[in-house]
Design a protein around this motif. Structure first.
Motif, PDB file in Angstrom:
ATOM      1  N   ARG A 147       0.698  -1.154  -0.219  1.00 45.11           N
ATOM      2  CA  ARG A 147      -0.296   0.118   0.295  1.00 45.11           C
ATOM      3  C   ARG A 147       0.943   1.033   0.195  1.00 45.11           C
ATOM      4  O   ARG A 147       0.660   2.797  -0.441  1.00 45.11           O
ATOM      5  CB  ARG A 147      -1.292  -0.332   1.392  1.00 45.11           C
ATOM      6  CG  ARG A 147      -1.772   1.156   0.920  1.00 45.11           C
ATOM      7  CD  ARG A 147      -2.693   1.064   2.025  1.00 45.11           C
ATOM      8  NE  ARG A 147      -2.510   0.346   3.567  1.00 45.11           N
ATOM      9  CZ  ARG A 147      -2.967   1.929   4.410  1.00 45.11           C
ATOM     10  NH1 ARG A 147      -2.507   2.278   4.673  1.00 45.11           N
ATOM     11  NH2 ARG A 147      -1.681   1.694   5.306  1.00 45.11           N
ATOM     12  N   PHE A 148       1.597   1.169   0.806  1.00 47.15           N
ATOM     13  CA  PHE A 148       2.589   2.016   0.885  1.00 47.15           C
ATOM     14  C   PHE A 148       3.661   2.392  -0.535  1.00 47.15           C
ATOM     15  O   PHE A 148       3.226   3.636  -1.266  1.00 47.15           O
ATOM     16  CB  PHE A 148       4.124   2.209   1.558  1.00 47.15           C
ATOM     17  CG  PHE A 148       4.600   3.133   1.886  1.00 47.15           C
ATOM     18  CD1 PHE A 148       4.912   4.255   2.721  1.00 47.15           C
ATOM     19  CD2 PHE A 148       6.141   2.897   1.150  1.00 47.15           C
ATOM     20  CE1 PHE A 148       6.110   5.580   2.428  1.00 47.15           C
ATOM     21  CE2 PHE A 148       7.416   3.811   1.560  1.00 47.15           C
ATOM     22  CZ  PHE A 148       6.930   5.236   1.975  1.00 47.15           C
ATOM     23  N   ALA A 149       3.873   1.709  -1.104  1.00 44.32           N
ATOM     24  CA  ALA A 149       4.830   1.675  -2.678  1.00 44.32           C
ATOM     25  C   ALA A 149       3.221   2.544  -3.590  1.00 44.32           C
ATOM     26  O   ALA A 149       3.974   3.280  -4.060  1.00 44.32           O
ATOM     27  CB  ALA A 149       5.023   0.586  -3.137  1.00 44.32           C
ATOM     28  N   GLY A 150       2.643   2.181  -3.603  1.00 43.42           N
ATOM     29  CA  GLY A 150       1.160   2.266  -4.562  1.00 43.42           C
ATOM     30  C   GLY A 150       1.177   1.707  -6.079  1.00 43.42           C
ATOM     31  O   GLY A 150       1.063   2.825  -6.690  1.00 43.42           O
ATOM     32  N   GLY A 151       2.408   0.894  -6.449  1.00 45.98           N
ATOM     33  CA  GLY A 151       2.628   0.805  -7.675  1.00 45.98           C
ATOM     34  C   GLY A 151       3.394   1.254  -8.607  1.00 45.98           C
ATOM     35  O   GLY A 151       3.327   1.580  -9.198  1.00 45.98           O
ATOM     36  N   ARG A 152       4.347   2.012  -7.454  1.00 52.66           N
ATOM     37  CA  ARG A 152       4.598   3.623  -8.228  1.00 52.66           C
ATOM     38  C   ARG A 152       6.673   2.520  -8.574  1.00 52.66           C
ATOM     39  O   ARG A 152       6.475   1.609  -8.374  1.00 52.66           O
ATOM     40  CB  ARG A 152       5.478   4.196  -7.135  1.00 52.66           C
ATOM     41  CG  ARG A 152       4.211   4.633  -6.801  1.00 52.66           C
ATOM     42  CD  ARG A 152       5.062   5.912  -5.976  1.00 52.66           C
ATOM     43  NE  ARG A 152       3.944   7.197  -5.463  1.00 52.66           N
ATOM     44  CZ  ARG A 152       2.934   7.024  -4.478  1.00 52.66           C
ATOM     45  NH1 ARG A 152       3.056   5.871  -3.805  1.00 52.66           N
ATOM     46  NH2 ARG A 152       2.260   7.254  -4.083  1.00 52.66           N
TER      47      ARG A 152
END
Length: 206
Positions: A147-152
């Motif tokens: 969730r933190f990385a958010g698919g970046r």
């Protein structure tokens, strides 16, 4: 892991250029991504974590199985054509040294203002495109880390524990760290990959 048979002696290769050859697999790799060893006075084999010690470098791929195989085959002594004192816990020593180097680099990034921890503060760096590398605790929640990385589209490494990251940032635990783009972020990513290759696990355990 597939390896090739070793000859009785190794031809000496000059330490020039960006590539080095592994004594075990004979594969070439970028010098900063490999492991360098040197022979200390007295004939003791020493791991050179920063690749800065004087003397001829003996190079291995950053793989724990390769380190173990190098000890069993005696490739270091054959490469230098002399008896050597090779620690049986060499792989463990390499892990400790790489974990220490990773912590030191992360501390340097924090002190220079190039790294920040904490879910909200670190995520703000990501949202404002200030992040060049995400460093997450290897023992953190998989769901929360995703969730933190958010698919970046940004490199993510998870090799130190939350307690180890916390020590760097002066707190009990730290799970999410973002490092600004630049040389430090690149070095941290390389060191994390080297440690993961040797340890073959998520947490360094030091």
């Amino acid at each position: 892991m597939a390896t090739q048979p070793e000859p009785e002696t190794m031809p000496e290769e000059p330490e020039r250029g960006p590539l080095r050859r592994c004594l075990v697999t004979r594969a070439q790799g970028r010098r900063e991504e490999m492991l360098r060893f040197v022979v200390a006075p007295g004939g003791a084999l020493v791991f050179d974590a920063g690749a800065t010690l004087p003397g001829r470098g003996l190079w291995l791929s950053a793989d724990g199985d390769v380190v173990d195989l190098a000890i069993r085959r005696g490739v270091f002594a054959r490469a230098v054509r002399m008896p050597l004192k090779v620690p049986q816990d060499l792989r463990g020593q390499v892990e400790v040294a790489l974990a220490r180097r990773l912590v030191d680099l992360l501390g340097l990034a924090r002190r220079s203002g190039a790294a920040i921890s904490g879910f909200e503060k670190a995520r703000e760096w990501l949202q404002t495109r200030k992040g060049g590398l995400i460093v997450q605790a290897a023992d953190g929640s998989v769901e929360e880390c995703a969730r933190f990385a958010g698919g970046r589209d940004i490199p993510v490494v998870a090799v130190l524990s939350a307690a180890e990251l916390g020590k760097v940032f002066g707190r009990e635990r730290a799970v999410h760290v973002v490092v600004a783009p630049g040389r430090l972020a690149q070095m941290l990513e390389i060191e994390a990959r080297r440690l993961l290759g040797v340890a073959k696990q998520g947490v360094s355990g030091q």
